[in-house]
Design a protein around this motif. Structure first.
Motif, PDB file in Angstrom:
ATOM      1  N   GLU A  46       0.813  -1.221   0.000  1.00 11.47           N
ATOM      2  CA  GLU A  46       0.000   0.000   0.000  1.00 11.47           C
ATOM      3  C   GLU A  46       0.845   1.269   0.000  1.00 11.47           C
ATOM      4  O   GLU A  46       0.327   2.361   0.271  1.00 11.47           O
ATOM      5  N   LEU A  47       2.117   1.139  -0.315  1.00 15.37           N
ATOM      6  CA  LEU A  47       3.005   2.301  -0.320  1.00 15.37           C
ATOM      7  C   LEU A  47       2.582   3.274  -1.418  1.00 15.37           C
ATOM      8  O   LEU A  47       2.302   2.866  -2.542  1.00 15.37           O
ATOM      9  N   PRO A  48       2.507   4.569  -1.109  1.00 16.63           N
ATOM     10  CA  PRO A  48       2.217   5.548  -2.168  1.00 16.63           C
ATOM     11  C   PRO A  48       3.402   5.651  -3.119  1.00 16.63           C
ATOM     12  O   PRO A  48       4.454   5.041  -2.881  1.00 16.63           O
ATOM     13  N   PRO A  49       3.277   6.413  -4.210  1.00 14.99           N
ATOM     14  CA  PRO A  49       4.429   6.602  -5.106  1.00 14.99           C
ATOM     15  C   PRO A  49       5.667   7.013  -4.317  1.00 14.99           C
ATOM     16  O   PRO A  49       5.607   7.905  -3.463  1.00 14.99           O
ATOM     17  N   ALA A  50       6.782   6.338  -4.582  1.00 17.12           N
ATOM     18  CA  ALA A  50       7.978   6.523  -3.757  1.00 17.12           C
ATOM     19  C   ALA A  50       9.221   6.654  -4.630  1.00 17.12           C
ATOM     20  O   ALA A  50       9.254   6.194  -5.782  1.00 17.12           O
ATOM     21  N   VAL A  51      10.237   7.277  -4.064  1.00 17.30           N
ATOM     22  CA  VAL A  51      11.537   7.427  -4.712  1.00 17.30           C
ATOM     23  C   VAL A  51      12.599   6.919  -3.740  1.00 17.30           C
ATOM     24  O   VAL A  51      12.552   7.222  -2.547  1.00 17.30           O
ATOM     25  N   THR A  52      13.535   6.135  -4.254  1.00 20.98           N
ATOM     26  CA  THR A  52      14.626   5.633  -3.428  1.00 20.98           C
ATOM     27  C   THR A  52      15.829   6.559  -3.541  1.00 20.98           C
ATOM     28  O   THR A  52      16.221   6.956  -4.644  1.00 20.98           O
ATOM     29  N   VAL A  53      16.400   6.887  -2.390  1.00 19.38           N
ATOM     30  CA  VAL A  53      17.600   7.710  -2.332  1.00 19.38           C
ATOM     31  C   VAL A  53      18.741   6.848  -1.809  1.00 19.38           C
ATOM     32  O   VAL A  53      18.653   6.282  -0.709  1.00 19.38           O
ATOM     33  N   PHE A  54      19.800   6.717  -2.589  1.00 21.86           N
ATOM     34  CA  PHE A  54      20.979   5.967  -2.192  1.00 21.86           C
ATOM     35  C   PHE A  54      22.114   6.926  -1.828  1.00 21.86           C
ATOM     36  O   PHE A  54      22.108   8.094  -2.214  1.00 21.86           O
ATOM     37  N   GLY A  55      23.100   6.427  -1.113  1.00 24.37           N
ATOM     38  CA  GLY A  55      24.264   7.226  -0.762  1.00 24.37           C
ATOM     39  C   GLY A  55      25.060   6.541   0.325  1.00 24.37           C
ATOM     40  O   GLY A  55      24.621   5.550   0.926  1.00 24.37           O
ATOM     41  N   SER A  56      26.214   7.070   0.600  1.00 27.00           N
ATOM     42  CA  SER A  56      27.164   6.416   1.497  1.00 27.00           C
ATOM     43  C   SER A  56      26.695   6.408   2.946  1.00 27.00           C
ATOM     44  O   SER A  56      26.240   7.429   3.485  1.00 27.00           O
ATOM     45  N   ALA A  57      26.867   5.251   3.591  1.00 30.59           N
ATOM     46  CA  ALA A  57      26.621   5.149   5.033  1.00 30.59           C
ATOM     47  C   ALA A  57      27.697   5.879   5.826  1.00 30.59           C
ATOM     48  O   ALA A  57      27.524   6.140   7.017  1.00 30.59           O
ATOM     49  N   ARG A  58      28.807   6.227   5.176  1.00 27.94           N
ATOM     50  CA  ARG A  58      29.927   6.879   5.852  1.00 27.94           C
ATOM     51  C   ARG A  58      29.834   8.406   5.820  1.00 27.94           C
ATOM     52  O   ARG A  58      30.727   9.086   6.327  1.00 27.94           O
ATOM     53  N   THR A  59      28.807   8.939   5.237  1.00 25.12           N
ATOM     54  CA  THR A  59      28.649  10.393   5.173  1.00 25.12           C
ATOM     55  C   THR A  59      28.410  10.957   6.569  1.00 25.12           C
ATOM     56  O   THR A  59      27.453  10.568   7.247  1.00 25.12           O
ATOM     57  N   ALA A  60      29.260  11.864   7.004  1.00 19.87           N
ATOM     58  CA  ALA A  60      29.134  12.453   8.335  1.00 19.87           C
ATOM     59  C   ALA A  60      28.002  13.478   8.367  1.00 19.87           C
ATOM     60  O   ALA A  60      27.673  14.090   7.354  1.00 19.87           O
ATOM     61  N   VAL A  61      27.428  13.662   9.548  1.00 18.17           N
ATOM     62  CA  VAL A  61      26.302  14.581   9.707  1.00 18.17           C
ATOM     63  C   VAL A  61      26.674  15.997   9.294  1.00 18.17           C
ATOM     64  O   VAL A  61      25.852  16.734   8.745  1.00 18.17           O
ATOM     65  N   GLU A  62      27.913  16.382   9.533  1.00 17.94           N
ATOM     66  CA  GLU A  62      28.333  17.739   9.218  1.00 17.94           C
ATOM     67  C   GLU A  62      28.754  17.917   7.751  1.00 17.94           C
ATOM     68  O   GLU A  62      29.068  19.028   7.324  1.00 17.94           O
ATOM     69  N   HIS A  63      28.748  16.845   6.966  1.00 17.93           N
ATOM     70  CA  HIS A  63      29.179  16.922   5.568  1.00 17.93           C
ATOM     71  C   HIS A  63      28.082  17.543   4.707  1.00 17.93           C
ATOM     72  O   HIS A  63      26.893  17.315   4.945  1.00 17.93           O
ATOM     73  N   PRO A  64      28.458  18.306   3.678  1.00 25.64           N
ATOM     74  CA  PRO A  64      27.447  18.890   2.783  1.00 25.64           C
ATOM     75  C   PRO A  64      26.537  17.850   2.134  1.00 25.64           C
ATOM     76  O   PRO A  64      25.369  18.143   1.838  1.00 25.64           O
ATOM     77  N   ASP A  65      27.045  16.634   1.896  1.00 24.78           N
ATOM     78  CA  ASP A  65      26.200  15.591   1.304  1.00 24.78           C
ATOM     79  C   ASP A  65      25.055  15.208   2.236  1.00 24.78           C
ATOM     80  O   ASP A  65      23.970  14.823   1.775  1.00 24.78           O
ATOM     81  N   TYR A  66      25.285  15.288   3.540  1.00 24.00           N
ATOM     82  CA  TYR A  66      24.205  14.985   4.499  1.00 24.00           C
ATOM     83  C   TYR A  66      23.116  16.047   4.388  1.00 24.00           C
ATOM     84  O   TYR A  66      21.923  15.724   4.339  1.00 24.00           O
TER      85      TYR A  66
END
Length: 249
Positions: free
Chosen positions: A65-85
């Motif tokens: 029953e999930l509505p339309p969804a988009v998957t976001v991938f990326g590194s588990a190693r990205t730090a909270v303070e990093h611009p990628d976060y």
């Protein structure tokens, strides 16, 4: 009232292990794929089929029953303070505002960022975790989470219940999902499925290699390269996803 100890845990599919039980040396996937050792696999592999079947049943049931969804991938190693976060957080929120649920691998880093952005924007935040020797469980911003033993069952859920993939900078896992999606689109196993690479400085080297080596040697066509969209703009990324849905019934 005394504070309760915050004991770490390890997930084996839907099973939670703590204490001495969490220090197993192998994973379910490894035991399935490793051909070394005694021949008792002749007797045990048929039973594994039932466990594999249960993962598909559990995933299909939880996400039906999930509505339309988009998957976001990326590194588990990205730090909270990093611009990628920060970018992942912004993308998660923007997708929710555009009417999508957000799916990630459920882990830390960039995945956590996208889940966090989706949750903070009031949308549905989904995490599809995987049993790993160093796995820490689902991040705290996941509203609907499933832990899988087998990568191939988990990958099916990503593709089946997503309308698009957005790939933040990541490592082997991100590349694995990226190229599997590209193969499925190229071979028309899935249609109207945009694949967005977010972060031109990170992805440009890969795109240059695809063009200068694979395309130059005839291993790809121009239409294959056109399956990839690279941007640094959150609104453009979301717009690419939205425009692709105009052809979806």
């Amino acid at each position: 009232m005394d504070d309760q100890p915050q004991e770490t845990a390890r997930h084996r599919g839907p099973v939670v292990l703590r204490g001495a039980r969490m220090h197993e040396d192998t994973t379910t996937d490894q035991r399935l794929l490793d051909s070394r050792g005694p021949t008792d696999w002749v007797h045990t592999d048929p039973w594994r089929v039932l466990r594999i079947q249960s993962e598909f049943v559990e995933g299909f049931g939880a996400l039906a029953e999930l509505p339309p969804a988009v998957t976001v991938f990326g590194s588990a190693r990205t730090a909270v303070e990093h611009p990628d976060y920060a970018a992942g957080r912004e993308i998660g929120a923007a997708l929710v505002r555009a009417g999508f649920a957000v799916i990630t691998g459920g882990g830390p880093g960039a995945m956590e960022a996208a889940n966090r952005g989706a949750k903070e924007a009031g949308g549905l935040s989904v995490g599809l975790g995987i049993e790993l020797p160093f796995e820490q469980g689902l991040n705290p911003y996941v509203d609907l989470g499933i832990n899988f033993r087998y990568f191939f069952a988990r990958k099916t859920m990503f593709v089946k219940y997503s309308r698009a993939f957005v790939c933040l900078p990541g490592g082997f896992g991100t590349l694995d999902e990226l190229f599997e999606a590209l193969t499925l689109v190229q071979t028309r196993k899935v249609t109207s499925f945009p694949i967005v690479l977010f972060g031109t400085a990170y992805w440009q080297g890969l795109l240059d290699w695809l063009r200068s080596t694979m395309l130059a040697q005839g291993k790809l066509g121009e239409a294959d390269l056109a399956l990839l969209h690279c941007t640094d703009d959150v609104d453009e990324a979301v717009d690419l996803v939205q425009r692709s849905q105009l052809d979806v019934p």
